[in-house]
Design a protein around this motif. Structure first.
Motif, short mmCIF file in Angstrom:
data_model
loop_
_atom_site.label_atom_id
_atom_site.label_comp_id
_atom_site.label_asym_id
_atom_site.label_seq_id
_atom_site.Cartn_x
_atom_site.Cartn_y
_atom_site.Cartn_z
N UNK A 443 34.28 52.21 -29.82
CA UNK A 443 34.70 51.66 -28.52
C UNK A 443 34.58 51.94 -27.18
N UNK A 444 34.16 51.23 -26.11
CA UNK A 444 34.56 51.97 -24.61
C UNK A 444 35.95 51.29 -23.88
N UNK A 445 35.60 51.41 -22.81
CA UNK A 445 36.65 50.82 -21.34
C UNK A 445 36.35 50.70 -20.50
N UNK A 605 35.63 35.91 -1.57
CA UNK A 605 36.99 36.23 -2.62
C UNK A 605 36.51 37.90 -3.62
N UNK A 606 36.96 38.49 -4.23
CA UNK A 606 37.01 39.74 -4.59
C UNK A 606 37.93 39.52 -5.64
N UNK A 607 38.18 41.18 -6.59
CA UNK A 607 38.27 41.18 -7.85
C UNK A 607 37.78 42.45 -8.82
N UNK A 608 38.78 42.61 -9.85
CA UNK A 608 38.67 43.87 -10.29
C UNK A 608 38.35 43.08 -11.74
N UNK A 609 37.31 43.38 -12.59
CA UNK A 609 37.61 42.99 -14.06
C UNK A 609 37.06 43.83 -15.00
N UNK A 610 38.10 44.62 -16.19
CA UNK A 610 38.10 45.18 -17.47
C UNK A 610 37.46 44.53 -18.00
N UNK A 611 36.30 45.33 -19.67
CA UNK A 611 35.95 44.90 -20.41
C UNK A 611 36.93 45.77 -21.43
N UNK A 612 35.94 45.28 -22.63
CA UNK A 612 36.76 46.62 -24.44
C UNK A 612 35.38 46.02 -24.79
N UNK A 613 34.21 47.02 -24.99
CA UNK A 613 32.94 46.76 -25.67
C UNK A 613 33.23 47.62 -27.16
N UNK A 614 32.63 47.26 -28.10
CA UNK A 614 32.34 47.89 -29.65
C UNK A 614 31.32 47.60 -30.28
N UNK A 615 30.97 48.68 -30.37
CA UNK A 615 29.51 49.15 -31.05
C UNK A 615 29.53 49.21 -32.22
N UNK A 616 28.57 49.09 -33.27
CA UNK A 616 28.89 48.66 -34.91
C UNK A 616 27.08 49.60 -35.04
N UNK A 617 26.98 50.75 -36.61
CA UNK A 617 26.11 50.97 -36.48
C UNK A 617 24.50 50.40 -36.31
N UNK A 618 24.72 49.76 -35.77
CA UNK A 618 23.63 49.18 -35.85
C UNK A 618 22.87 49.13 -34.56
N UNK A 619 23.59 49.61 -33.65
CA UNK A 619 23.54 49.49 -31.99
C UNK A 619 23.86 47.62 -31.09
N UNK A 720 29.12 47.26 -18.58
CA UNK A 720 27.67 47.86 -19.17
C UNK A 720 28.58 49.22 -19.27
N UNK A 721 29.24 49.75 -18.14
CA UNK A 721 30.02 50.81 -18.40
C UNK A 721 30.83 50.89 -19.40
N UNK A 722 31.64 49.68 -19.82
CA UNK A 722 32.67 50.06 -21.16
C UNK A 722 31.63 50.31 -22.61
N UNK A 723 30.31 49.63 -22.09
CA UNK A 723 28.83 50.61 -23.37
C UNK A 723 28.54 51.74 -22.93
N UNK A 724 28.89 52.41 -21.33
CA UNK A 724 28.57 53.49 -21.45
C UNK A 724 29.46 54.40 -22.55
N UNK A 725 30.90 53.77 -21.95
CA UNK A 725 31.84 54.40 -22.73
C UNK A 725 31.89 54.70 -23.53
N UNK A 726 31.67 53.42 -24.79
CA UNK A 726 31.59 53.67 -26.30
C UNK A 726 30.61 54.15 -26.52
N UNK A 727 29.54 54.79 -25.96
CA UNK A 727 28.47 55.28 -27.16
C UNK A 727 27.83 56.65 -26.11
N UNK A 728 28.32 56.70 -24.88
CA UNK A 728 27.99 57.96 -24.21
C UNK A 728 26.41 57.77 -23.54
N UNK A 729 26.13 56.42 -23.78
CA UNK A 729 24.70 56.33 -22.93
C UNK A 729 24.42 55.93 -21.38
#
Ligand code: FES
Ligand code: FES
Lengths: 746, 162
Positions: A443-445, A605-619, A720-729
């Motif tokens: 998982x990544x944020x 306008x402007x803002x900041x958004x955040x996501x939590x991503x989880x990846x399973x064993x199949x990608x 995509x940033x959360x995905x990087x956090x989750x996978x290290x890619x």
């Protein structure tokens, strides 16, 4: 009594929840049905269209090809000149295919028949002799200019322009670090749930068109130009429209063929795209940025130097010219970097023409600049918040003129970042994800920041009319099609006139009923159409005060209006709203209405958004949660605004992870709707959406900025940033499909 | 039964409580029969691959995608479409809940969503959020991001118990 600021229920939901809505295909009009014969080839000469078998089939009225249709389709489809300067462009003439096809899926003939089954049967019975010629279906190949999409242009480049600010070469040289980058979005399909459709009826003198569109008035102007009919004799009606997302703001040859057929046959003709046809009617995105950045040890980005390539497909659509001209301007985003060179290029290929899609240029620019910020963070081992803190434009620099001359109106970017980090619980969620990963979960944020340009002018029309019985009709040139802005505008008008909102009816989308208009796109409707409606309402109220003054034999200045009553200040006499409304329709100068054409300009306008991503064993990646903190100016209806974050955020999930319009080596669209993954309820995240209480207003009367595109503008970078956090890619292209994730996981 | 090309077949279908006798081409899709022949355009068509659920109706009380059945398959059966879920004066709890929870934007998926939700709630009153999400995954909405739809269905379930 105040409606603004409250989550007032949407005004016109009853028809949708009971099945009484009327989209274009629901119109009960006795019309011939059109069906199209389409090219399988990406590039070919049309030798012969065999119509004979089709013409013998029952119910078939006729078959037209470009030879016949283009006698009526006099001019070609062109760019949206309100926003696109055609001068630097190379533009091929685009009418119904005649002699040559330029992309797989291009219509070659239209069948007109008495029902849609017969029309489609007949279309299948038509064979076409083609002589295939060399096609160029990838942007990389097209850049070589070996095979040309349009010989007459002499090149595949439709647009070349360098956007330069400061001295990027020098800034690169003096930077502490330099880094090469390659970032982009691959082709996707906007996919509104209602496929596009049109009914055209030409009665010998007037043309009526019912059209699933976001821009009925521009469509009227374009039809007038293309068919050589004065605008006064064309009526374009936008019935209920089942989503647009920017993809219903351009005209395609199929639609011109329907109108042309109606003119030639003197009969109403209709066509509703099948989903497969809808997927070919609009493809979007596809752009690549390649270049180099310079940054210093403290994390400040000092230079961006590179080339932006935007694919056009086979023709220049009404809206795609926007992208190569706006993306560069917005690449600096909310950051202070001032030395940039963006060589912007737009390239024709033998593929389905490309159009704008929700966010139009700002998602592309935001993805680039946010990926750059994350790159700087990774290179220097700084965290994402720190890097942004060091680069954001400071409050004391506002209003800030960006290196390309855009003037950012109001905002406090740094404060919003710091507040957002707290409200979205970024640090604790990051920590939580780290611990989960230690337990073996993927998982990544991730977060990203955006600055959006929206609320585009140049103007919008509104009329407020008080009826004889005291009702209020607000006619707007904006064209809501799901956003619920009609409700927000009714809130504004009810507040302005101090009447119950039940009295207010908002109408739009009929060029005979609304004399002028631009439309709904670019997160502009509440700001510009809303401000126009408020202005018109003020003027009507003035008129009503004059009517009341005359009736009470007073000077206008002596009449005060409050909560439905006109009061003679000196004498204390009163007249009720209804009385004044009735009186307004007698005597000389009858009628209580005011129209305005309100000019307006962009806001940010402007803002900041955040996501939590989880990846399973199949990608396979899932966005579990999506959180947003935005300063969108004043919020008129929080529930509607949140709805825009939810919807845009879900499209961001699609763009970031799932939605890929695969074009095969023959230039054919190689996905169906069943394997083009629009997110379902299972893939869509839980949302939390917050709006800054201490907002920064736009210059519009409504003080609003806009929210329709925010989450799709920033969402792909966030996910995509959360995905990087989750996978290290590391991932720099959307969508990041499971195969690619899997590779980086191992 | 053997049918010649172009020959029509007689069917009897009860739709929203009204019996219809009709002659249809055997290949006619049920959704086209409802929309084009009976004028019940509340049911929508969003795709050609049985993916989107815009065409969802109830056939003998079970939810089906009417784009994926032939009209002749409805012979002798009972259909409820979105138009049949409310009497003009009163909305069903699901319809009310969709309005109150901002569960629609453009409205194109709404009929299918409401019919599907009505079916789900007729089967099971207490569903978790995950169960609801799973059970509407055959209905695509491009506008709302689903959260308000899920909330509406949970809200409707509470209303039906009350
Ligand atoms: S129209 Fe039936 S599933 Fe899409
Ligand atoms: S509300 Fe537009 S598709 Fe669901």
């Amino acid at each position: 009594m105040s409606y603004s600021g409250k989550s007032v229920k949407r005004l016109y939901d009853d028809k949708f929840v009971t099945g009484r809505s009327t989209y274009v295909d629901d119109l009960k009009i006795n019309a011939l049905y059109a069906a199209f014969v389409r090219s399988n080839y990406a590039h070919a000469v049309i030798k012969r269209v065999h119509k004979e078998d089709a013409l013998k089939m029952s119910g078939v009225v006729t078959v037209y090809t470009g030879e016949e249709l283009n006698r009526v389709i006099k001019e070609g489809i062109g760019p949206w000149t309100t926003y696109i300067d055609p001068r630097p462009w190379k533009i091929p003439k685009w009418r119904f295919a005649q002699g040559e096809v330029k992309y797989a899926g291009e219509p070659v003939a239209v069948v007109l028949a008495t029902d849609k089954y017969r029309a489609r049967d007949a279309a299948e019975a038509i064979t076409v002799d083609y002589e295939p010629v060399d096609a160029v279906v990838s942007m990389e190949e097209a850049k070589k200019d070996k095979v040309l999409v349009h010989k007459e242009l002499g090149t595949n480049y439709g647009y070349k322009n360098d956007f330069v600010a400061g001295n990027p070469e020098k800034a690169l040289e003096s930077a502490d670090h330099r880094k090469k980058v390659e970032i982009g979005n691959r082709r996707l399909i906007p996919s509104p749930m209602e496929p596009r459709g049109i009914v055209a009826s030409y009665d010998g003198s007037n043309l009526s068109v019912w059209y699933s569109t976001q821009i009925p008035h521009f469509a009227r102007a374009e039809f007038s130009r293309i068919f050589g009919i004065p605008q006064s004799r064309i009526r374009v009606v936008m019935p209920d429209v089942g989503g647009g997302f920017g993809s219903k703001a351009h005209i395609i040859p199929e639609e011109l063929a329907v109108i042309a057929s109606s003119m030639m046959l003197g009969k109403p003709v209709r066509w509703t795209a099948t989903r497969t046809e809808e997927m070919m009617a609009t493809n979007s995105r596809h752009n690549v940025f390649r270049g180099e950045i310079g940054f210093n040890n403290d994390g400040t980005l000092v230079a961006i130097n590179g080339t932006l390539e935007v694919e056009l497909g086979a023709y220049l659509t009404y809206t795609e010219g926007i992208q190569p001209t706006i993306i560069p301007l917005m690449i600096p985003g909310p950051y202070r970097v001032r030395d940039l060179k963006i060589e912007s290029r737009a390239i024709y290929t033998n593929t389905i023409p490309i159009t704008m899609y929700r966010g139009a240029s700002r998602p592309e620019a935001t993805f680039i600049i946010e990926r750059l910020m994350s790159t700087v963070a990774d290179e220097l081992k700084l965290d994402d918040v720190t890097v942004r803190e060091r680069n954001l434009v400071r409050e004391d620099q506002m209003p800030y003129t960006n290196p390309f001359g855009l003037k950012y109106d109001t905002g406090d970017y740094l404060t919003l970042l710091r507040e957002g980090v707290k409200i979205l619980e970024y640090n604790s969620m990051k920590e939580w994800a780290r611990k989960e990963r230690e337990k073996g979960k993927r998982v990544g944020v991730g977060l990203a920041y955006y600055l959006e340009i929206c609320g585009f002018g140049p103007w919008e029309y509104a009329e407020t009319r008080v009826t004889e019985d005291g009702g209020v009709i607000v006619a707007i040139g904006g064209t809501p099609h799901g956003q619920g802005t009609e409700t927000a505008i009714a809130q504004l008008v009810a507040d302005e006139l101090q009447v119950p909102i039940e009295r207010v009816k908002v109408i739009w989308g009929d060029s005979d009923a609304i004399p002028a208009g631009t439309g709904t796109y670019g997160s502009r409707t509440v700001s510009i159409a809303g401000s126009a409606a408020v202005t018109a309402s003020r003027q009507v109220l003035e008129k009503m005060r004059r009517v009341a003054a005359r009736a009470m034999k007073a000077d206008v200045e002596e009449i005060e209006y409050k909560n439905g009553e006109f009061v003679h200040k000196r004498e204390g006499k009163k007249m009720r709203w209804e009385e004044v409304s009735r009186l307004g329709y007698s005597g000389k100068e009858p009628g209580l209405s005011a129209s305005v054409t309100l000019e307006g300009d962009v806001t940010f306008p402007y803002g900041i958004h955040m996501a939590i991503v989880e990846v399973d064993e199949y990608g396979m990646a899932r966005v579990k949660e999506y959180r947003a903190y935005d300063d969108i100016g004043r919020v008129i209806n929080p529930a509607l605004a949140e709805g825009q974050i939810h919807g845009g955020g879900t499209q961001a999930v699609g763009q970031a992870l799932y939605e890929l319009a695969v074009i095969n080596e023959n230039g054919q669209l190689a996905v169906t709707y069943a394997d083009y993954y629009v997110p379902t309820a299972v893939e869509s995240p839980k949302f939390k959406s917050y709006f800054a209480e201490k907002y920064h207003p736009s210059p519009y009367l409504t003080k609003t900025k806009g929210v329709g595109e925010a989450a799709l503008i920033v969402g792909p970078a966030v996910i995509v940033r959360a995905l990087e956090d989750a996978t290290g890619g590391k991932f720099d292209f959307t969508p990041v499909i499971p195969e690619e994730i899997l590779k980086k996981m191992k | 039964m053997k049918v010649e090309p172009d020959q029509k077949v007689r069917i009897n279908v009860k739709v929203n409580g009204v019996l219809h006798e009709a002659e249809v081409e055997p290949r006619k899709l049920l959704v086209d029969f409802l929309r084009d022949d009976l004028g019940l355009t509340g049911t929508k068509v969003g795709c050609d691959t049985t993916t989107c659920g815009a065409c969802t109706i109830l056939l003998d009380g079970r939810s089906v995608k009417s784009c994926t059945l032939l009209a002749v398959q409805a012979h002798g059966r009972e259909i409820t479409t979105i138009e049949g879920l409310s009497s003009d004066s009163k909305l069903s709890p699901v319809q009310e809940a969709f309005k109150d929870n901002f569960a629609l934007q453009c409205g194109f998926c709404t009929a299918g969503m409401i019919v599907q939700a009505t079916f789900l709630l007729s089967q099971k009153k207490d569903m978790t959020e995950e169960e609801i999400r799973d059970s509407i995954h055959g209905n695509i909405c491009r506008c709302t991001g689903y959260q308000n739809i899920v909330n509406a269905i949970m809200d409707a379930s509470r209303r039906m118990k009350a």
